[in-house]
Design a protein around this motif. Structure first.
Motif, PDB file in Angstrom:
ATOM      1  N   ILE A 140       1.112  -1.153  -0.183  1.00  0.00           N
ATOM      2  CA  ILE A 140       0.012  -0.159  -0.502  1.00  0.00           C
ATOM      3  C   ILE A 140       1.033   1.195  -0.189  1.00  0.00           C
ATOM      4  O   ILE A 140       2.157   1.039   0.962  1.00  0.00           O
ATOM      5  N   SER A 141       0.251   2.585  -0.750  1.00  0.00           N
ATOM      6  CA  SER A 141       1.074   3.731  -0.345  1.00  0.00           C
ATOM      7  C   SER A 141       0.437   4.943  -0.778  1.00  0.00           C
ATOM      8  O   SER A 141      -0.791   4.886  -0.510  1.00  0.00           O
ATOM      9  N   GLY A 142       1.026   5.196  -0.428  1.00  0.00           N
ATOM     10  CA  GLY A 142       0.355   7.287  -0.312  1.00  0.00           C
ATOM     11  C   GLY A 142      -0.543   7.434  -1.340  1.00  0.00           C
ATOM     12  O   GLY A 142      -1.234   8.029  -1.248  1.00  0.00           O
TER      13      GLY A 142
ATOM     14  N   LYS B  28      -2.501   4.960  -6.609  1.00  0.00           N
ATOM     15  CA  LYS B  28      -2.208   4.076  -8.277  1.00  0.00           C
ATOM     16  C   LYS B  28      -0.523   4.192  -8.002  1.00  0.00           C
ATOM     17  O   LYS B  28      -0.255   3.049  -8.829  1.00  0.00           O
ATOM     18  N   ASN B  29       0.109   3.579  -6.730  1.00  0.00           N
ATOM     19  CA  ASN B  29       1.614   2.733  -6.557  1.00  0.00           C
ATOM     20  C   ASN B  29       1.289   1.777  -5.752  1.00  0.00           C
ATOM     21  O   ASN B  29       1.680   0.477  -5.252  1.00  0.00           O
ATOM     22  N   ASP B  30      -0.352   1.613  -5.123  1.00  0.00           N
ATOM     23  CA  ASP B  30      -0.639  -0.001  -4.463  1.00  0.00           C
ATOM     24  C   ASP B  30      -0.048  -1.198  -5.636  1.00  0.00           C
ATOM     25  O   ASP B  30      -0.036  -0.867  -6.364  1.00  0.00           O
ATOM     26  N   ILE B  31       0.202  -2.236  -4.852  1.00  0.00           N
ATOM     27  CA  ILE B  31      -0.293  -3.394  -5.476  1.00  0.00           C
ATOM     28  C   ILE B  31      -0.688  -4.207  -4.903  1.00  0.00           C
ATOM     29  O   ILE B  31      -0.491  -4.904  -3.683  1.00  0.00           O
ATOM     30  N   ILE B  32      -1.664  -4.926  -5.680  1.00  0.00           N
ATOM     31  CA  ILE B  32      -2.305  -5.897  -4.656  1.00  0.00           C
ATOM     32  C   ILE B  32      -2.722  -6.444  -6.269  1.00  0.00           C
ATOM     33  O   ILE B  32      -3.380  -6.510  -6.967  1.00  0.00           O
TER      34      ILE B  32
END
Length: 296
Positions: free
Chosen positions: A127-129, A132-136
């Motif tokens: 999870i990123s702030g 759009k950079n989240d990886i799920i």
């Protein structure tokens, strides 16, 4: 001379007080920030236990325990369970994201679900702030019942650096506050209580500081407040050279404005009022300042 020494000692005391004030203020800020950070860390561990509890409930387990949360590194924790459980990745992601949204220091983190036996990764996401950079991945695939440990690694927040910058940034503000405090309480070079009762004999001239008068040949001449303050400095050190800068500082600095020609104007007025006694005069000492000459 004694008066100048007293003023110097008083100013040193006030400067020491201001230094102490700044030190205490910075120390209080540091401890305050440290206490706040410790509170946030303790709150984070409670949230992590809450995550474990929610996952057990979603697995249909309402009796077994969430084991103590283990901190394995500065920014990494492990949630362990008493019994086996199963989980849906989608529910796992939503639960952790929802609860950690309440942690002010948790903007970026990586979650790995580890198999207890061999520590292999059964599932993971990041999870990123910036969303759009989240990886799920694999959100719909239910995981089998097994012994799992959930590892959550947080990105360092740079709290210590932030604290240092905050403290360093606060120093100029504290220094400015201290300066204002010093300006408001430092000794002013007005007539003190003891000085105001003094009458000086300067040749045939009597200088009454309290009444602001010169008495020459039984004739009284009134002085203004500034003329009195200026002549008092000379009267305390007759026949001694007094620097121009000192006169400007002691007479005008507390008013916040120093005007170069003002001193010359008041020196000229005092000379004129001292003219009836030719043995008393204020002379210029080139490159140094002024001197009250008393030739008797």
């Amino acid at each position: 001379m004694a008066d100048s020494l007293n003023i110097l000692i008083a100013k040193r005391k006030y400067l020491l007080g201001i230094t102490l004030l700044l030190f205490v203020s910075v120390t209080c800020v540091a401890f305050s920030m440290g206490s706040s950070n410790n509170f946030d860390m303790a709150r984070r561990e409670v949230l992590l236990r809450k995550i474990g509890d929610e996952l057990l409930l979603q697995s249909g387990d309402v009796t077994s325990r969430v084991l103590p949360v283990e901190k394995i590194a500065d920014d990494e924790y492990q949630i362990r369970f008493e019994n086996e459980l199963t989980f849906k990745p989608d529910s796992l992601v939503n639960t952790i994201r929802h609860l950690l949204a309440e942690d002010p220091l948790a903007r970026d983190y990586i979650v790995n679900v580890l198999n207890c036996g061999n520590a292999t990764i059964a599932y993971g996401f990041a999870i990123s702030g910036d969303k759009k950079n989240d990886i799920i991945t694999c959100r719909e695939r239910k995981q089998p019942s097994a012994c799992y440990t959930i590892s959550i690694k947080f990105k360092p927040t740079g709290t210590d650096k932030t604290k240092s910058r905050y403290l360093l940034g606060s120093l100029p503000v504290l220094a400015f506050v201290g300066f204002l405090f010093l300006r408001s309480v430092k000794p002013r070079t007005t007539l003190s209580k003891n000085q105001s009762t003094q009458i000086f004999s300067l040749g045939t001239v009597l200088f009454d500081a309290q009444q602001r008068q010169l008495v020459i040949n039984n004739n009284a001449t009134d002085l203004t407040a500034t003329e009195t303050r200026l002549l008092l400095i000379f009267a305390l050190s007759p026949n001694e050279t007094i620097a121009r800068s000192r006169l400007q500082k002691e007479i005008w600095e507390d008013e916040g404005v120093i005007v170069g020609r003002s001193l010359d104007m008041f020196i000229s007025k005092l000379r004129k009022k001292l003219e009836p006694d030719p043995e008393v005069n204020i002379v210029v000492v080139r490159g140094k300042g002024y001197k009250l000459e008393v030739n008797s």
